[in-house]
Design a protein around this motif. Sequence first.
Motif, short mmCIF file in Angstrom:
data_model
loop_
_atom_site.label_atom_id
_atom_site.label_comp_id
_atom_site.label_asym_id
_atom_site.label_seq_id
_atom_site.Cartn_x
_atom_site.Cartn_y
_atom_site.Cartn_z
N ALA A 170 43.55 46.77 33.67
CA ALA A 170 44.82 46.21 33.41
C ALA A 170 46.04 46.09 34.80
N ASP A 171 46.20 46.85 35.50
CA ASP A 171 47.25 46.56 36.86
C ASP A 171 46.48 46.89 37.83
N GLY A 172 45.44 47.37 38.33
CA GLY A 172 44.46 47.49 39.09
C GLY A 172 43.32 45.87 39.14
N ALA A 173 42.02 46.83 39.79
CA ALA A 173 41.18 46.08 40.23
C ALA A 173 39.82 45.28 39.53
N LYS A 174 39.10 44.69 39.65
CA LYS A 174 37.81 43.91 38.42
C LYS A 174 37.22 43.85 39.80
N GLY A 175 35.96 44.37 38.70
CA GLY A 175 34.70 44.04 39.72
C GLY A 175 35.04 45.22 40.29
N PRO A 176 33.26 45.16 40.64
CA PRO A 176 32.96 46.88 41.64
C PRO A 176 34.21 46.97 42.35
N HIS A 177 34.34 47.88 42.37
CA HIS A 177 34.84 49.18 43.00
C HIS A 177 35.60 51.20 42.99
N LEU A 178 35.85 51.35 43.14
CA LEU A 178 36.13 53.24 42.84
C LEU A 178 37.17 53.00 43.02
N HIS A 179 37.99 54.05 41.38
CA HIS A 179 39.38 54.32 41.09
C HIS A 179 39.46 56.20 41.75
N PHE A 180 40.07 55.90 42.14
CA PHE A 180 40.52 57.58 43.10
C PHE A 180 41.88 57.72 41.94
N ALA A 181 41.65 59.22 42.26
CA ALA A 181 43.70 59.22 41.12
C ALA A 181 43.46 61.15 41.89
N GLU B 7 47.87 54.62 38.19
CA GLU B 7 48.49 55.78 38.86
C GLU B 7 47.03 56.45 40.08
N GLY B 8 47.14 55.45 40.50
CA GLY B 8 45.37 56.57 41.46
C GLY B 8 45.37 55.03 42.92
N LEU B 9 44.58 54.93 43.55
CA LEU B 9 44.07 54.21 44.13
C LEU B 9 42.86 53.01 44.39
N ASP B 10 42.77 51.92 44.25
CA ASP B 10 41.10 51.39 43.88
C ASP B 10 40.84 51.00 45.19
N PHE B 11 39.30 51.60 45.50
CA PHE B 11 38.85 51.19 47.05
C PHE B 11 37.80 50.22 46.81
N ASN B 12 38.03 48.91 47.53
CA ASN B 12 37.04 48.24 47.76
C ASN B 12 35.72 48.50 48.39
N VAL B 13 34.77 48.86 47.23
CA VAL B 13 33.41 48.79 47.76
C VAL B 13 32.38 48.49 47.13
N PRO B 14 31.11 48.15 46.96
CA PRO B 14 30.07 47.33 46.25
C PRO B 14 29.08 48.14 45.60
N LEU B 15 28.43 47.45 44.81
CA LEU B 15 28.47 48.30 43.64
C LEU B 15 27.26 49.85 44.52
N LYS B 16 26.58 50.29 43.64
CA LYS B 16 26.37 51.56 43.78
C LYS B 16 26.44 51.85 45.16
N GLY C 245 30.08 51.70 40.58
CA GLY C 245 30.02 51.12 39.63
C GLY C 245 31.54 49.72 39.12
N SER C 246 31.57 49.36 38.56
CA SER C 246 32.07 48.10 38.22
C SER C 246 33.05 48.50 36.23
N GLY C 247 34.55 48.14 37.12
CA GLY C 247 35.10 47.93 35.95
C GLY C 247 36.68 47.03 36.24
N ASP C 248 37.37 46.80 35.03
CA ASP C 248 38.88 45.70 35.36
C ASP C 248 39.55 46.48 34.54
#
Length: 514
Positions: A108-119, A39-48, A103-106
């Motif tokens: 379950a149904d979304g992106a893993k590693g560095p990204h931003l989750h927006f909802a 329930e959101g969008l995962d943006f592929n973006v480098p750390l920091k 930052g970074s996070g894993d």
Amino acid sequence: MSLPADASDCGPPSGGGKAFSWPTTSQKVDVPFKKDKHEGLDFNVPLKSPVVAVDSGTVIKNADNEIWIEHEKGVQYRYQYFTDLTAKVGTKVARGDQIGTSGSGDEADGAKGPHLHFALWVAEGNEKGEGKLVAIDPGVDSFGDEATGPSGDSGDCGCGAGGPLVGSNEQQQAFNYFVSSGYTKEQAAGIVGNMIHESAVKPMRLQNTAETVQTKAKDAEGNSLGWGIVQWTPASKIISNSRKGGVPYEQIETLAYQLDFLRRQLAGETVSPEKAAGQGLHAATTPEDAAYAFGHLYERFAGHENPNAPTYGVRKTSARKVFELYKGGTGVPGSGPATSCSAGSGNIAAVAMKLAWPTDGHDGLGTNASDATVAKPEYVAAMKQYNDPGGLRAYTDCGRFVATVMHMSGADPKFPKVSTGVQFDYMQNSGKYDFWHAVPPGGMKPGDILNGPGHTYLYVGPWGAEGKGYNAAAASLYGHVPEAGHLYAVGGQFWVFRLKAPPTPAGPPAEPKA
């Protein structure tokens, strides 16, 4: 012009009339919204990478690796996975304000590693915002991707989403942009005078090509020659590193993006700072001095060490012609040379919106010292520079607010600093203003001043919280610090005053021969 650029030179692009600003430098969504699953969008973006508010609101949570911002009752924007969470609970943020770094996070149904989750969470089935909050798909098309001006850093301008460049051609647009960014008209002319001989102020100009030839960023990227309005050399030093920051080729090719890139370098804000050049420009008092400062300290062309080099002569001539042509502004009183709100821009309405909160409810606390903790920080700083913050309840004084705007914008440096009655007499008798005891013919215009018995305020046009219909900015003595409000009582209690138009430029300057 050889300058080391880097991805951190590139701030998040501003929104361009869309529902939201991009929340970070990336405009690439790796994982889309999926109801009840992701329930959101995962943006592929480098750390920091910088994370910014997609719209105005109040921070209601800063914990558990999340920041939540309430836009209005029943509407929340939620951001997850940070390296730094800088926006504190209770902070009011504007569209484009930085709230942390990614930052970074894993998931379950979304992106893993560095990204931003927006909802985006909204109240379900209740117009008053009192229902259960549910996640909805914000839609990628709702995010603004136009590079229309400054990147919204509140320390410099804080205008939020920026706006389109103003001017009849690239030279005037560049001139207006730098005036609206805090440079004097003489200094802006010095910058443009150099640009004329570097690129004819053509953002897709490749070195040693005709002015009419446009070279796309993707094609110029591997070239060893200069490219862009100041001829960054090699071209990859702006193009490749901007691409690393997530900036599309098409955006790098725009005049707006390149002007903002240059502005940030002159401010010393990037990893390729040119603060010495910025300081040299700010010390210049004539177009000729500014042309020399920019050529010597920034362009550093072959032979720049010789102050009598012929190259300086032609650039000084160009700078003087640019200044004489465009020093009168756009011809629209109160709107200034651009949409920026910086000091000296001449933009009454934008400066007012910079200094006032875009929402109501910012009541004074009872003493001048405590009022300063309620007022917008930009207004506190402006009062210290342009008015007298020691006056009785100064930060809630309506007359001081209008006067501070007039002085900071440069629209009328002689505007009385206090007393609505004194200001009324000044506007009626100075010869600088048109005035009506009714709505003016053709309607209100941004920058109009309303003044009546005991109160004065500014019409700025539509702004503030969506759906509220705010169109004015005002302080109220003993009541509240500058904030958004409504136009009222025109033709009754209030007269409308409008600064008369400056002279309009006659046409574009002839380009001197190098």
